[in-house]
Scaffold this motif. Structure first.
Motif, PDB file in Angstrom:
ATOM      1  N   ASP A 164      -2.925  -3.331  -2.510  1.00 34.03           N
ATOM      2  CA  ASP A 164      -3.717  -2.179  -2.927  1.00 34.03           C
ATOM      3  C   ASP A 164      -3.759  -2.133  -4.451  1.00 34.03           C
ATOM      4  OD1 ASP A 164      -5.219   0.116  -2.795  1.00 34.03           O
ATOM      5  OD2 ASP A 164      -3.538   1.436  -2.320  1.00 34.03           O
ATOM      6  N   VAL A 165      -4.674  -1.352  -5.011  1.00 34.18           N
ATOM      7  CA  VAL A 165      -4.819  -1.290  -6.457  1.00 34.18           C
ATOM      8  C   VAL A 165      -4.136  -0.066  -7.040  1.00 34.18           C
ATOM      9  CG1 VAL A 165      -6.460  -1.127  -8.368  1.00 34.18           C
ATOM     10  CG2 VAL A 165      -6.969  -2.602  -6.429  1.00 34.18           C
ATOM     11  N   GLN A 166      -4.594   1.114  -6.671  1.00 31.08           N
ATOM     12  CA  GLN A 166      -4.089   2.350  -7.250  1.00 31.08           C
ATOM     13  C   GLN A 166      -2.875   2.842  -6.471  1.00 31.08           C
ATOM     14  OE1 GLN A 166      -7.363   5.140  -7.431  1.00 31.08           O
ATOM     15  NE2 GLN A 166      -8.078   4.322  -9.375  1.00 31.08           N
ATOM     16  N   MET A 167      -1.705   2.679  -7.066  1.00 29.38           N
ATOM     17  CA  MET A 167      -0.460   3.156  -6.455  1.00 29.38           C
ATOM     18  C   MET A 167       0.413   3.755  -7.542  1.00 29.38           C
ATOM     19  SD  MET A 167       0.340  -0.073  -3.915  1.00 29.38           S
ATOM     20  CE  MET A 167       0.070  -1.274  -5.246  1.00 29.38           C
ATOM     21  N   GLU A 168       1.057   4.872  -7.241  1.00 29.91           N
ATOM     22  CA  GLU A 168       1.873   5.552  -8.248  1.00 29.91           C
ATOM     23  C   GLU A 168       3.068   4.698  -8.657  1.00 29.91           C
ATOM     24  OE1 GLU A 168       3.010   9.445  -7.108  1.00 29.91           O
ATOM     25  OE2 GLU A 168       0.945  10.192  -6.917  1.00 29.91           O
ATOM     26  N   ALA A 169       3.644   3.981  -7.703  1.00 20.70           N
ATOM     27  CA  ALA A 169       4.856   3.201  -7.985  1.00 20.70           C
ATOM     28  C   ALA A 169       4.508   1.771  -8.388  1.00 20.70           C
ATOM     29  CB  ALA A 169       5.773   3.203  -6.762  1.00 20.70           C
ATOM     30  N   GLY A 170       3.629   1.643  -9.387  1.00 19.78           N
ATOM     31  CA  GLY A 170       3.286   0.307  -9.879  1.00 19.78           C
ATOM     32  C   GLY A 170       1.875  -0.111  -9.509  1.00 19.78           C
ATOM     33  N   ASP A 171       1.064  -0.375 -10.516  1.00 25.27           N
ATOM     34  CA  ASP A 171      -0.332  -0.777 -10.338  1.00 25.27           C
ATOM     35  C   ASP A 171      -0.424  -2.120  -9.622  1.00 25.27           C
ATOM     36  OD1 ASP A 171      -3.297  -0.613 -11.317  1.00 25.27           O
ATOM     37  OD2 ASP A 171      -2.604  -2.593 -11.912  1.00 25.27           O
ATOM     38  N   GLY A 172      -1.355  -2.241  -8.672  1.00 29.45           N
ATOM     39  CA  GLY A 172      -1.482  -3.456  -7.891  1.00 29.45           C
ATOM     40  C   GLY A 172      -1.977  -4.649  -8.687  1.00 29.45           C
ATOM     41  N   ASP A 195       0.865  -1.181   0.000  1.00 27.09           N
ATOM     42  CA  ASP A 195       0.000   0.000   0.000  1.00 27.09           C
ATOM     43  C   ASP A 195       0.900   1.229   0.000  1.00 27.09           C
ATOM     44  OD1 ASP A 195      -1.875   2.188   1.058  1.00 27.09           O
ATOM     45  OD2 ASP A 195      -3.226   0.465   0.971  1.00 27.09           O
ATOM     46  N   ASP A 196       0.495   2.266  -0.716  1.00 24.19           N
ATOM     47  CA  ASP A 196       1.351   3.453  -0.789  1.00 24.19           C
ATOM     48  C   ASP A 196       1.108   4.442   0.351  1.00 24.19           C
ATOM     49  OD1 ASP A 196      -1.125   4.299  -1.610  1.00 24.19           O
ATOM     50  OD2 ASP A 196      -0.472   5.185  -3.507  1.00 24.19           O
ATOM     51  N   GLN A 197       0.214   4.086   1.268  1.00 20.32           N
ATOM     52  CA  GLN A 197      -0.028   4.949   2.424  1.00 20.32           C
ATOM     53  C   GLN A 197       0.595   4.329   3.672  1.00 20.32           C
ATOM     54  OE1 GLN A 197      -4.085   6.330   2.890  1.00 20.32           O
ATOM     55  NE2 GLN A 197      -4.483   6.132   0.698  1.00 20.32           N
ATOM     56  N   HIS A 198       1.539   5.051   4.272  1.00 18.01           N
ATOM     57  CA  HIS A 198       2.235   4.542   5.454  1.00 18.01           C
ATOM     58  C   HIS A 198       1.265   4.252   6.593  1.00 18.01           C
ATOM     59  CE1 HIS A 198       6.292   5.230   3.924  1.00 18.01           C
ATOM     60  NE2 HIS A 198       5.854   6.383   3.434  1.00 18.01           N
ATOM     61  N   LEU A 199       0.278   5.117   6.760  1.00 17.90           N
ATOM     62  CA  LEU A 199      -0.671   4.947   7.858  1.00 17.90           C
ATOM     63  C   LEU A 199      -1.477   3.664   7.697  1.00 17.90           C
ATOM     64  CD1 LEU A 199      -1.677   6.284  10.449  1.00 17.90           C
ATOM     65  CD2 LEU A 199      -3.421   7.467   9.092  1.00 17.90           C
ATOM     66  N   VAL A 200      -1.867   3.363   6.472  1.00 15.46           N
ATOM     67  CA  VAL A 200      -2.616   2.136   6.218  1.00 15.46           C
ATOM     68  C   VAL A 200      -1.752   0.926   6.522  1.00 15.46           C
ATOM     69  CG1 VAL A 200      -3.693   0.725   4.422  1.00 15.46           C
ATOM     70  CG2 VAL A 200      -4.146   3.177   4.504  1.00 15.46           C
ATOM     71  N   ARG A 201      -0.516   0.947   6.045  1.00 15.98           N
ATOM     72  CA  ARG A 201       0.374  -0.189   6.309  1.00 15.98           C
ATOM     73  C   ARG A 201       0.624  -0.367   7.801  1.00 15.98           C
ATOM     74  NH1 ARG A 201       3.778   2.053   2.304  1.00 15.98           N
ATOM     75  NH2 ARG A 201       5.480   2.206   3.813  1.00 15.98           N
ATOM     76  N   HIS A 202       0.755   0.743   8.520  1.00 21.42           N
ATOM     77  CA  HIS A 202       0.982   0.678   9.967  1.00 21.42           C
ATOM     78  C   HIS A 202      -0.201  -0.010  10.654  1.00 21.42           C
ATOM     79  CE1 HIS A 202       2.386   1.900  13.953  1.00 21.42           C
ATOM     80  NE2 HIS A 202       1.135   2.244  14.200  1.00 21.42           N
ATOM     81  N   VAL A 240       5.974  -9.983   7.011  1.00 23.82           N
ATOM     82  CA  VAL A 240       7.376 -10.241   6.644  1.00 23.82           C
ATOM     83  C   VAL A 240       7.930  -9.186   5.701  1.00 23.82           C
ATOM     84  CG1 VAL A 240       7.215 -12.717   7.017  1.00 23.82           C
ATOM     85  CG2 VAL A 240       6.638 -11.774   4.767  1.00 23.82           C
ATOM     86  N   GLY A 241       7.082  -8.212   5.332  1.00 25.02           N
ATOM     87  CA  GLY A 241       7.577  -7.151   4.465  1.00 25.02           C
ATOM     88  C   GLY A 241       6.493  -6.156   4.134  1.00 25.02           C
ATOM     89  N   GLU A 242       6.923  -4.968   3.716  1.00 26.07           N
ATOM     90  CA  GLU A 242       6.002  -3.919   3.303  1.00 26.07           C
ATOM     91  C   GLU A 242       6.530  -3.262   2.044  1.00 26.07           C
ATOM     92  OE1 GLU A 242       5.000  -1.097   6.356  1.00 26.07           O
ATOM     93  OE2 GLU A 242       5.227  -2.585   7.946  1.00 26.07           O
ATOM     94  N   ALA A 243       5.609  -2.945   1.137  1.00 20.66           N
ATOM     95  CA  ALA A 243       5.987  -2.279  -0.102  1.00 20.66           C
ATOM     96  C   ALA A 243       5.019  -1.125  -0.364  1.00 20.66           C
ATOM     97  CB  ALA A 243       5.966  -3.268  -1.270  1.00 20.66           C
ATOM     98  N   GLY A 244       5.559  -0.063  -0.957  1.00 18.07           N
ATOM     99  CA  GLY A 244       4.742   1.110  -1.234  1.00 18.07           C
ATOM    100  C   GLY A 244       4.232   1.178  -2.655  1.00 18.07           C
ATOM    101  N   GLY A 245       4.490   0.131  -3.448  1.00 20.64           N
ATOM    102  CA  GLY A 245       4.028   0.121  -4.830  1.00 20.64           C
ATOM    103  C   GLY A 245       4.170  -1.255  -5.433  1.00 20.64           C
ATOM    104  N   GLY A 246       3.592  -1.418  -6.621  1.00 25.88           N
ATOM    105  CA  GLY A 246       3.576  -2.718  -7.256  1.00 25.88           C
ATOM    106  C   GLY A 246       4.941  -3.241  -7.646  1.00 25.88           C
ATOM    107  N   HIS A 247       5.806  -2.371  -8.173  1.00 24.38           N
ATOM    108  CA  HIS A 247       7.138  -2.809  -8.595  1.00 24.38           C
ATOM    109  C   HIS A 247       7.935  -3.328  -7.404  1.00 24.38           C
ATOM    110  CE1 HIS A 247       6.101  -1.125 -12.387  1.00 24.38           C
ATOM    111  NE2 HIS A 247       6.211   0.149 -12.000  1.00 24.38           N
ATOM    112  N   GLU A 248       7.910  -2.567  -6.322  1.00 23.58           N
ATOM    113  CA  GLU A 248       8.624  -2.973  -5.117  1.00 23.58           C
ATOM    114  C   GLU A 248       8.034  -4.270  -4.557  1.00 23.58           C
ATOM    115  OE1 GLU A 248       9.825  -1.229  -0.668  1.00 23.58           O
ATOM    116  OE2 GLU A 248       8.364  -0.166  -1.932  1.00 23.58           O
TER     117      GLU A 248
END
Length: 228
Positions: free
Chosen positions: A60-68, A14-21, A36-44
């Motif tokens: 998540d679906v809509q993320m700037e750093a790579g579509d989910g 998810d590209d929102q830190h608060l949501v991931r937290h 075991v891990g967190e990513a802020g976009g699809g590529h990562e």
């Protein structure tokens, strides 16, 4: 001696830190789960999944750093046993359909209760389909025949999950009617067969796909191009 609890390895995307937290807090509070891990976009997410090898990914679906949805399809290529649950704000037909096509086993909204979230993770880990929103139910039964783009996608698809025993012609007819949302008695009328015969076909379909309910059978049918 007590057996160790098998921890479900979860990757959060998810590209929102608060949501991931918030998700991390909920997941790590469970005895049988671990983030075991967190990513802020699809590529990562694809890169990280290859490293940490999660059992379940909350995507998540809509993320700037790579579509989910694109990331889900890529992830399935490198980790076919991983289970992806789409977790989004939007109860949107196109997202549900594309999620199924990409290989996701579930679709959940971010306003779901914590208990519903962890139940979905456990269900995904067991290989169950989790499409329980109102729109998801509609898509599974109707969206495949509602727009030309959906029909075109299905025509281009070939079955990619081999069955130990192929469907008979009648079983394929019943499976398609199940996907269109028809109940057993409606299928019986449409195909001019008895309702008990329909029940027998449904039972055999579930056995061949090795799933427990009609929803999972329909997800399989859509994903593998059995529905026209």
């Amino acid at each position: 001696m007590e057996q160790d609890i098998q921890e479900i390895r979860v990757l959060l995307v998810d590209d929102q830190h608060l949501v991931r937290h918030g998700l991390r807090f909920i997941i790590n509070a469970q005895q049988d789960m671990e983030v075991v891990g967190e990513a802020g976009g699809g590529h990562e997410a694809v890169r990280l999944a290859a490293e940490v090898r999660p059992h379940v990914v909350l995507m998540d679906v809509q993320m700037e750093a790579g579509d989910g949805l694109e990331a889900t399809a890529e992830l399935m290529k490198i980790l076919p046993d991983c289970k992806v649950v789409i977790l989004t704000t939007f109860d949107h037909e196109d997202y549900v359909y594309k999620g199924i096509r990409a290989g996701a086993v579930g679709y959940l909204l971010k306003d779901a209760a914590p208990d519903e979230l962890v139940d979905a993770v456990r269900a995904a880990y067991r290989g169950e389909a989790i499409y329980r929103t109102a729109v998801a139910a509609k898509v599974i039964s109707l969206a495949i025949r509602s727009t030309p783009s959906h029909s075109d996608s299905v025509k281009e698809t070939v079955a990619n999950e081999p069955l130990p025993e192929p469907f008979t012609g009648r079983e394929l007819e019943v499976l398609q009617q199940m996907a269109y949302g028809l109940r057993n008695e409606e299928i019986a009328r449409k195909l001019f067969i008895g309702e008990s015969t329909v029940k027998t076909h449904v039972h055999r379909i579930l056995q061949k796909i090795q799933v427990e309910d009609r929803t999972q059978a329909v997800v399989f049918a859509i994903r593998n191009g059995y529905v026209k």
